[in-house]
Write a protein that holds these residues in place. Structure first.
Motif, short mmCIF file in Angstrom:
data_model
loop_
_atom_site.label_atom_id
_atom_site.label_comp_id
_atom_site.label_asym_id
_atom_site.label_seq_id
_atom_site.Cartn_x
_atom_site.Cartn_y
_atom_site.Cartn_z
N THR A 148 -2.90 23.63 -54.60
CA THR A 148 -4.14 24.33 -54.28
C THR A 148 -4.68 23.87 -52.95
O THR A 148 -5.16 24.68 -52.13
CB THR A 148 -5.18 24.09 -55.39
OG1 THR A 148 -4.66 24.56 -56.65
CG2 THR A 148 -6.48 24.84 -55.09
N ILE A 180 -2.82 29.18 -60.20
CA ILE A 180 -3.78 29.71 -61.18
C ILE A 180 -3.07 30.07 -62.48
O ILE A 180 -3.59 29.83 -63.58
CB ILE A 180 -4.53 30.92 -60.60
CG1 ILE A 180 -5.50 30.46 -59.51
CG2 ILE A 180 -5.28 31.67 -61.69
CD1 ILE A 180 -6.21 31.59 -58.78
N ASN A 205 -9.01 37.79 -62.98
CA ASN A 205 -8.38 37.49 -61.69
C ASN A 205 -7.16 38.36 -61.42
O ASN A 205 -6.92 38.74 -60.27
CB ASN A 205 -8.00 36.00 -61.63
CG ASN A 205 -9.19 35.10 -61.37
OD1 ASN A 205 -9.65 34.96 -60.24
ND2 ASN A 205 -9.73 34.50 -62.42
N GLU A 211 -1.35 29.70 -54.18
CA GLU A 211 -2.68 29.84 -54.78
C GLU A 211 -2.62 30.57 -56.12
O GLU A 211 -3.16 30.10 -57.13
CB GLU A 211 -3.59 30.59 -53.81
CG GLU A 211 -4.98 30.88 -54.33
CD GLU A 211 -5.77 31.71 -53.34
OE1 GLU A 211 -6.27 32.79 -53.73
OE2 GLU A 211 -5.89 31.29 -52.16
N THR A 223 -10.60 26.10 -50.65
CA THR A 223 -10.00 25.12 -51.57
C THR A 223 -10.96 24.78 -52.70
O THR A 223 -10.55 24.72 -53.87
CB THR A 223 -9.62 23.83 -50.82
OG1 THR A 223 -8.66 24.14 -49.80
CG2 THR A 223 -9.02 22.80 -51.77
N ASN A 246 -11.01 27.66 -55.16
CA ASN A 246 -9.79 27.75 -55.96
C ASN A 246 -9.71 26.63 -56.99
O ASN A 246 -9.21 26.84 -58.12
CB ASN A 246 -8.56 27.71 -55.04
CG ASN A 246 -8.43 28.98 -54.22
OD1 ASN A 246 -8.97 30.02 -54.57
ND2 ASN A 246 -7.71 28.89 -53.11
#
Length: 326
Positions: A270, A226, A191, A222, A163, A166
């Motif tokens: 997240t 992002i 990414n 997740e 976590t 992230n």
């Protein structure tokens, strides 16, 4: 009336609105509501006679901001946190939906680049993921558990560490937007290429679906978060490059505030993804397949609804309230 004349006739009134909204000229709620009614009338007029004009976009933006300023202190919205997630963030997302679209388009393009690169260069996966990770995963695949890496460490240790990482990635996606959006673009590029190469690696080893069943239990929220955080970074970058009718500093302040609110709205997702990765993903090989699929589709549906569908519902409700004030 020609649009130029319409703008000239109402320019001073709209500037007064901007001053009231951004705190340069204090207005009591009754005065603001009165101005708001005039603004909605102007918006309706411009939608009728200049439907494709930037004037409509500008007035709709002002109307939305004014509505928030008037009604966010209503008794039923006294819980600031509820208002933030229920109304404020969805309206910001709607106002900046083009940047959400850009972020998702880039996500798919960059991820495809990662897949294509991995498919055409045998060394690419090791270059991106590192020899240690690749060798470890190959050993896990031979042992019949491609996602065994998620069993390492304790439940809470994994959840907290993942976590934190992230959150760090998401904050960087947003903050790097200050470099005219280029920093955010590079973060998203890196990414996404990693994701594409990562998934192709499992496909190449013949365990693609096994990896999907495990990784996307937490990955749905997740990765989605992002992308939204990248959209927040693009909003920040655009506020610097395209100030519209505001000074560049005022535009930057608005862009930073809106982008930050979007970033904050992704954090519960997240956290949820981190908890899933720490406590659920490690057990994915032993789960019934239907449960794997249900968790993936459910988590993806929740975050998709909140960021892609709910903002349109809130905006639609807002428009009905616009009409009811006339």
């Amino acid at each position: 009336m020609r649009e130029v004349a319409f703008i000239k006739q109402n320019k001073e009134k709209w500037l007064e609105f901007e001053q009231a909204i951004f705190g340069k000229a204090k207005k009591n709620p009754d005065e603001l509501a009165s101005l708001y009614i005039h603004l909605v009338n102007d918006l309706s007029y411009s939608q009728t006679y200049y439907p494709k004009s930037k004037t409509v976009v500008y007035l709709n933006h002002l109307a939305s901001l004014t509505y928030q300023k008037i009604y966010k202190t209503k008794r039923e919205e006294s819980n600031r946190l509820v208002y933030f997630f229920k109304t404020e963030v969805p309206l910001i997302i709607y106002e900046n939906r083009r940047y959400v679209l850009y972020a998702f388009l880039l996500f798919f393009v960059f991820t495809a680049i990662g897949v294509i690169s991995a498919a055409n260069d045998g060394a690419f996966v090791r270059l991106i993921l590192g020899d240690e990770y690749v060798n470890m995963t190959l050993e896990n695949i031979e042992k019949g558990n491609p996602v065994a890496v998620y069993k390492s460490g304790s439940n809470w240790g994994s959840a907290v560490g993942i976590t934190a990482n992230n959150l760090y990635v998401g904050i960087r996606c947003f903050v790097y937007g200050i470099f005219a959006g280029i920093g955010t673009l590079m973060m998203l590029l890196f990414n996404c290429i990693m994701l594409g190469a990562f998934q192709y690696f499992f496909y190449e080893q013949g365990v693609f679906w096994e990896s999907v069943r495990g990784i996307w239990i937490h990955g749905a929220m997740e990765i989605f978060a992002i992308v939204i955080e990248a959209a927040a970074g693009f909003i920040l970058g655009a506020s610097i490059l395209f100030p519209k009718t505001y000074s560049r500093l005022a535009s930057f302040k608005i862009g930073f505030k809106n982008g930050l609110k979007i970033l904050l709205s992704t954090m519960p997702f997240t956290f949820a993804a981190g908890m899933l990765e720490g406590f659920v993903t490690r057990y994915s090989p032993d789960m019934p397949r239907v449960l794997n699929v249900f968790i993936i589709l459910f988590t993806l549906s929740v975050i998709s609804f909140y960021f892609l569908i709910y903002p349109f519902l809130v905006h639609k409700k807002l428009n009905k309230n616009h009409v009811s004030t006339l």
